[in-house]
Design a protein around this motif. Sequence first.
Motif, PDB file in Angstrom:
ATOM      1  N   LEU A 165      27.962  50.306  48.792  1.00  0.00           N
ATOM      2  CA  LEU A 165      28.391  48.963  48.396  1.00  0.00           C
ATOM      3  C   LEU A 165      29.169  49.000  47.093  1.00  0.00           C
ATOM      4  CD1 LEU A 165      25.435  46.565  49.298  1.00  0.00           C
ATOM      5  CD2 LEU A 165      27.609  46.882  50.460  1.00  0.00           C
ATOM      6  N   ARG A 166      28.746  49.822  46.154  1.00  0.00           N
ATOM      7  CA  ARG A 166      29.501  49.937  44.906  1.00  0.00           C
ATOM      8  C   ARG A 166      30.904  50.476  45.175  1.00  0.00           C
ATOM      9  NH1 ARG A 166      24.705  52.391  42.743  1.00  0.00           N
ATOM     10  NH2 ARG A 166      25.843  54.386  42.667  1.00  0.00           N
ATOM     11  N   SER A 167      30.985  51.463  46.066  1.00  0.00           N
ATOM     12  CA  SER A 167      32.294  52.037  46.392  1.00  0.00           C
ATOM     13  C   SER A 167      33.187  51.002  47.080  1.00  0.00           C
ATOM     14  CB  SER A 167      32.094  53.264  47.287  1.00  0.00           C
ATOM     15  OG  SER A 167      33.334  53.812  47.678  1.00  0.00           O
ATOM     16  N   LEU A 168      32.612  50.253  48.016  1.00  0.00           N
ATOM     17  CA  LEU A 168      33.402  49.231  48.718  1.00  0.00           C
ATOM     18  C   LEU A 168      33.867  48.135  47.779  1.00  0.00           C
ATOM     19  CD1 LEU A 168      31.274  48.926  51.997  1.00  0.00           C
ATOM     20  CD2 LEU A 168      33.617  49.793  51.838  1.00  0.00           C
ATOM     21  N   GLN A 169      32.997  47.705  46.869  1.00  0.00           N
ATOM     22  CA  GLN A 169      33.372  46.652  45.934  1.00  0.00           C
ATOM     23  C   GLN A 169      34.460  47.122  44.972  1.00  0.00           C
ATOM     24  OE1 GLN A 169      29.989  44.311  44.234  1.00  0.00           O
ATOM     25  NE2 GLN A 169      28.748  45.552  45.608  1.00  0.00           N
ATOM     26  N   THR A 170      34.363  48.367  44.514  1.00  0.00           N
ATOM     27  CA  THR A 170      35.390  48.886  43.620  1.00  0.00           C
ATOM     28  C   THR A 170      36.735  48.972  44.330  1.00  0.00           C
ATOM     29  OG1 THR A 170      33.716  50.197  42.441  1.00  0.00           O
ATOM     30  CG2 THR A 170      36.025  50.832  42.163  1.00  0.00           C
ATOM     31  N   GLU A 171      36.717  49.463  45.575  1.00  0.00           N
ATOM     32  CA  GLU A 171      37.965  49.548  46.331  1.00  0.00           C
ATOM     33  C   GLU A 171      38.545  48.161  46.600  1.00  0.00           C
ATOM     34  OE1 GLU A 171      41.120  51.453  48.199  1.00  0.00           O
ATOM     35  OE2 GLU A 171      39.503  52.294  46.983  1.00  0.00           O
ATOM     36  N   ALA A 172      37.678  47.194  46.924  1.00  0.00           N
ATOM     37  CA  ALA A 172      38.151  45.833  47.164  1.00  0.00           C
ATOM     38  C   ALA A 172      38.776  45.244  45.911  1.00  0.00           C
ATOM     39  CB  ALA A 172      36.993  44.963  47.659  1.00  0.00           C
ATOM     40  N   LEU A 173      38.194  45.544  44.750  1.00  0.00           N
ATOM     41  CA  LEU A 173      38.761  45.041  43.496  1.00  0.00           C
ATOM     42  C   LEU A 173      40.132  45.645  43.230  1.00  0.00           C
ATOM     43  CD1 LEU A 173      38.262  43.248  41.059  1.00  0.00           C
ATOM     44  CD2 LEU A 173      37.139  45.182  39.940  1.00  0.00           C
ATOM     45  N   GLN A 183      41.317  36.923  54.178  1.00  0.00           N
ATOM     46  CA  GLN A 183      40.406  37.969  53.728  1.00  0.00           C
ATOM     47  C   GLN A 183      39.848  37.655  52.350  1.00  0.00           C
ATOM     48  OE1 GLN A 183      43.054  41.295  54.063  1.00  0.00           O
ATOM     49  NE2 GLN A 183      42.679  41.579  56.265  1.00  0.00           N
ATOM     50  N   LEU A 184      40.675  37.097  51.471  1.00  0.00           N
ATOM     51  CA  LEU A 184      40.181  36.669  50.162  1.00  0.00           C
ATOM     52  C   LEU A 184      39.128  35.579  50.290  1.00  0.00           C
ATOM     53  CD1 LEU A 184      43.548  36.545  48.169  1.00  0.00           C
ATOM     54  CD2 LEU A 184      41.698  38.193  47.854  1.00  0.00           C
ATOM     55  N   ALA A 185      39.339  34.676  51.251  1.00  0.00           N
ATOM     56  CA  ALA A 185      38.354  33.610  51.453  1.00  0.00           C
ATOM     57  C   ALA A 185      37.019  34.183  51.922  1.00  0.00           C
ATOM     58  CB  ALA A 185      38.893  32.598  52.469  1.00  0.00           C
ATOM     59  N   TYR A 186      37.076  35.173  52.812  1.00  0.00           N
ATOM     60  CA  TYR A 186      35.828  35.806  53.265  1.00  0.00           C
ATOM     61  C   TYR A 186      35.125  36.514  52.107  1.00  0.00           C
ATOM     62  CZ  TYR A 186      37.224  34.995  58.123  1.00  0.00           C
ATOM     63  OH  TYR A 186      37.573  34.416  59.321  1.00  0.00           O
ATOM     64  N   LEU A 187      35.901  37.158  51.248  1.00  0.00           N
ATOM     65  CA  LEU A 187      35.299  37.824  50.096  1.00  0.00           C
ATOM     66  C   LEU A 187      34.686  36.811  49.134  1.00  0.00           C
ATOM     67  CD1 LEU A 187      37.800  40.689  49.174  1.00  0.00           C
ATOM     68  CD2 LEU A 187      35.432  40.925  49.949  1.00  0.00           C
ATOM     69  N   ALA A 188      35.356  35.673  48.939  1.00  0.00           N
ATOM     70  CA  ALA A 188      34.806  34.640  48.064  1.00  0.00           C
ATOM     71  C   ALA A 188      33.512  34.083  48.634  1.00  0.00           C
ATOM     72  CB  ALA A 188      35.832  33.527  47.876  1.00  0.00           C
ATOM     73  N   GLU A 189      33.476  33.874  49.956  1.00  0.00           N
ATOM     74  CA  GLU A 189      32.245  33.403  50.593  1.00  0.00           C
ATOM     75  C   GLU A 189      31.117  34.415  50.419  1.00  0.00           C
ATOM     76  OE1 GLU A 189      30.610  32.320  55.089  1.00  0.00           O
ATOM     77  OE2 GLU A 189      32.694  32.909  54.759  1.00  0.00           O
ATOM     78  N   TRP A 190      31.444  35.700  50.543  1.00  0.00           N
ATOM     79  CA  TRP A 190      30.433  36.736  50.370  1.00  0.00           C
ATOM     80  C   TRP A 190      29.974  36.820  48.917  1.00  0.00           C
ATOM     81  CZ3 TRP A 190      31.010  41.083  47.241  1.00  0.00           C
ATOM     82  CH2 TRP A 190      30.001  42.023  47.348  1.00  0.00           C
ATOM     83  N   GLY A 191      30.930  36.728  47.985  1.00  0.00           N
ATOM     84  CA  GLY A 191      30.597  36.921  46.584  1.00  0.00           C
ATOM     85  C   GLY A 191      29.750  35.822  45.985  1.00  0.00           C
ATOM     86  N   THR A 192      29.864  34.587  46.495  1.00  0.00           N
ATOM     87  CA  THR A 192      29.082  33.482  45.923  1.00  0.00           C
ATOM     88  C   THR A 192      27.591  33.639  46.178  1.00  0.00           C
ATOM     89  OG1 THR A 192      29.550  32.223  47.952  1.00  0.00           O
ATOM     90  CG2 THR A 192      30.944  31.797  46.028  1.00  0.00           C
ATOM     91  N   SER A 193      27.223  34.425  47.182  1.00  0.00           N
ATOM     92  CA  SER A 193      25.803  34.610  47.482  1.00  0.00           C
ATOM     93  C   SER A 193      25.255  35.932  46.959  1.00  0.00           C
ATOM     94  CB  SER A 193      25.574  34.548  49.000  1.00  0.00           C
ATOM     95  OG  SER A 193      26.308  35.562  49.664  1.00  0.00           O
ATOM     96  N   GLY A 196      24.820  40.412  40.431  1.00  0.00           N
ATOM     97  CA  GLY A 196      25.197  41.660  39.798  1.00  0.00           C
ATOM     98  C   GLY A 196      26.571  41.580  39.155  1.00  0.00           C
ATOM     99  N   PRO A 197      26.794  42.340  38.107  1.00  0.00           N
ATOM    100  CA  PRO A 197      28.084  42.286  37.397  1.00  0.00           C
ATOM    101  C   PRO A 197      29.268  42.740  38.232  1.00  0.00           C
ATOM    102  CG  PRO A 197      26.697  44.094  36.570  1.00  0.00           C
ATOM    103  CD  PRO A 197      25.838  43.278  37.479  1.00  0.00           C
ATOM    104  N   ALA A 201      32.471  40.489  39.062  1.00  0.00           N
ATOM    105  CA  ALA A 201      33.835  40.880  38.700  1.00  0.00           C
ATOM    106  C   ALA A 201      34.769  40.782  39.902  1.00  0.00           C
ATOM    107  CB  ALA A 201      33.836  42.305  38.150  1.00  0.00           C
ATOM    108  N   LEU A 202      34.279  41.215  41.067  1.00  0.00           N
ATOM    109  CA  LEU A 202      35.094  41.106  42.276  1.00  0.00           C
ATOM    110  C   LEU A 202      35.346  39.648  42.621  1.00  0.00           C
ATOM    111  CD1 LEU A 202      36.477  42.250  44.770  1.00  0.00           C
ATOM    112  CD2 LEU A 202      34.233  42.422  45.873  1.00  0.00           C
ATOM    113  N   LEU A 203      34.308  38.803  42.495  1.00  0.00           N
ATOM    114  CA  LEU A 203      34.472  37.392  42.813  1.00  0.00           C
ATOM    115  C   LEU A 203      35.478  36.728  41.883  1.00  0.00           C
ATOM    116  CD1 LEU A 203      33.602  34.914  44.435  1.00  0.00           C
ATOM    117  CD2 LEU A 203      31.716  34.600  42.827  1.00  0.00           C
ATOM    118  N   ASN A 204      35.423  37.050  40.604  1.00  0.00           N
ATOM    119  CA  ASN A 204      36.385  36.467  39.661  1.00  0.00           C
ATOM    120  C   ASN A 204      37.819  36.893  39.998  1.00  0.00           C
ATOM    121  OD1 ASN A 204      34.345  35.194  38.210  1.00  0.00           O
ATOM    122  ND2 ASN A 204      34.090  36.912  36.790  1.00  0.00           N
TER     123      ASN A 204
END
Length: 631
Positions: A165-173, A183-193, A196-197, A201-204
């Motif tokens: 998950l850390r690797s996926l989040q870093t790559e997504a960022l 795809q950004l909307a799906y990430l925003a939906e995922w990030g709101t729930s 963790g820092p 950061a990815l959500l911002n």
Amino acid sequence: MTTRLLGRCARLLGARCPRASSAGTRLPPALAPAEPAWVQCVRLRPQVRALCERRSLFKEEEIAQPPKRTELDELVEKASSPQEILQLWDDHSGSANQAAITLIQLVKLAVEKGESDRANLLEDHRFQDMVELVSSQVATVWNGTLVSVLRALSLLGVPSGAPVLRSLQTEALWRVRRFTYRQLAYLAEWGTSRGGPQAEALLNGVVKQLELRWTELADARTASLLMARAGHRYPSLMDKLEDKALELAEGFSAEDIRRVAMSLASQGRRSVPLMRALSYHIQQKPSAELKTPLLLDLAFAYGKLNFHQSQVFQRIASELLPRREELTPSDVTRCAKSFAYLKWLHLPLFESFVEHYLENEQNYRVPQLCNLLLSLARLNFQPSKADEFYSKVHAALEGALLGLEPYLQTDVVWSLCVLQQAKPQYLKNVLDPAFQRKLTDDKPSRTESYRLKLLHITATAQLEKLCPPETSSSPTSPVPAPSRESRPTPLQTSLHEALQSLVGGRVEAYRTGVDTVYGWTIDGELVVDAENKPIDLQALVAPHLPGGGGASPLPQGARRIAFLAGEFPNYSTRSKELLGRFAMQRRHLQLAGFLTVEVPYFEWLELKSDWQRVAYLKDKMGKVVAEEMAK
């Protein structure tokens, strides 16, 4: 920019002189005129693509092509269980992108099949192989697959600190600018729930891209999802989403409309243009799309935003009436409460609610019954089967009322006073000073509101003679009379001016803004003699005043008249009937010896001059006196 402009000018000059560019007619070098230096520089510069040209700068073979489908992809799509997918991966294996696709399908089947033993699934060596492959070669995973596998692994229960998950989040960022808007909307939906820092950061970063690229939003469902899931955390994004939702409202499904309305209600954003658009489009939807939960959510959203749209309310009521059998007690109380906030009384629908309680009283919990009573009291609704209904209500409250929270208990007793169904034992407990000391709150507005309710309950006990004299003889003892700090409304101001003209300017002949010991405020007070002429009232006894007034008794044949300004919020939305609070005010003042003259806003606004208003008041006074004499 200058070099590009010069290059285009050179090409245009060559086009205007075709012979100069022809090889057959070109002059010998010795005879040709010398070229300017800037033309030679431009000729040496490589050709650039014009802004208007559609041709790509890259060669076709340089554009990444989607990976070719393999036998593993086809077998994974046809798999029917998580174990089958794990075995397929063990037999065939594949690239990191195929591992991510396989993981997505695995999670999908695990959720559909209700896989209970997810811990063993996470520890399976084949699952671990796929996860390690994705984590080590995450750069080769395609964008859409990257977003989907990130959401899928979180849904399966992979810990937020797991390396994959850390690797996926870093790559997504790193790729956040290359994602599509959906795809950004799906990430925003995922990030709101997520927490963790790293997820924050990815959500911002995602939200920043959403705000910058909001004009790319062209999908109604994506707009509604973003408003529901991410809008509450980012007001600036929500402003843009509201504009987009208004543009895309025509393409909203009924579920999209529900989602947008609920997101506006939860954030308290009363966007009038958007709510009007939603109201129009929900009217066009067929009944098959308007499920019962959706209708209840819409009623709640309109009630929370205090947005009145009678056609929508009528549609909701007409859809709910034939569905009474499928409603639960929670559905009934929730809908009744929403319509009570909107001051919208639909008689058949509320009769249906009462019938529902009579048929299912054993399924109603006491708080649900209390909410139903509060809604009926606010709208001053008396059911056709009142005796049967209230007999069951009293039986349900008999042993449960004393155990309620003090504020709720006060609300229930006050509502029963409005509905004229209060019993002495209900009042006795609320009027106990020890009980009243529990009604303390940090908010002064709430404390003041409950002080008023206690005064109304005390007035009910005294004026309607529901308690012994020693209990209700002193209505001012429980709480002090409220202070009048609010400014008079335009209707009250013009009424005060008309009363002043009616008495000829004699200040001792009338009162305005009278705070009574009963908790009610009288907008204007007169005392008239037997010939309906105002007389001085300053020296007369006034039991309704905190100080008791003067010492002189009321003359023989004289009558007290209370003028009540009927503002727009005092009436039900669909009719000119007073709401429960103001109906109780009129009843209490009449029991206190007043003749009440109601001055509704819809009649007063038609009077344009002072003499018309004075004549109107005189006519209303004459009618109430004549009715009193006829009794």
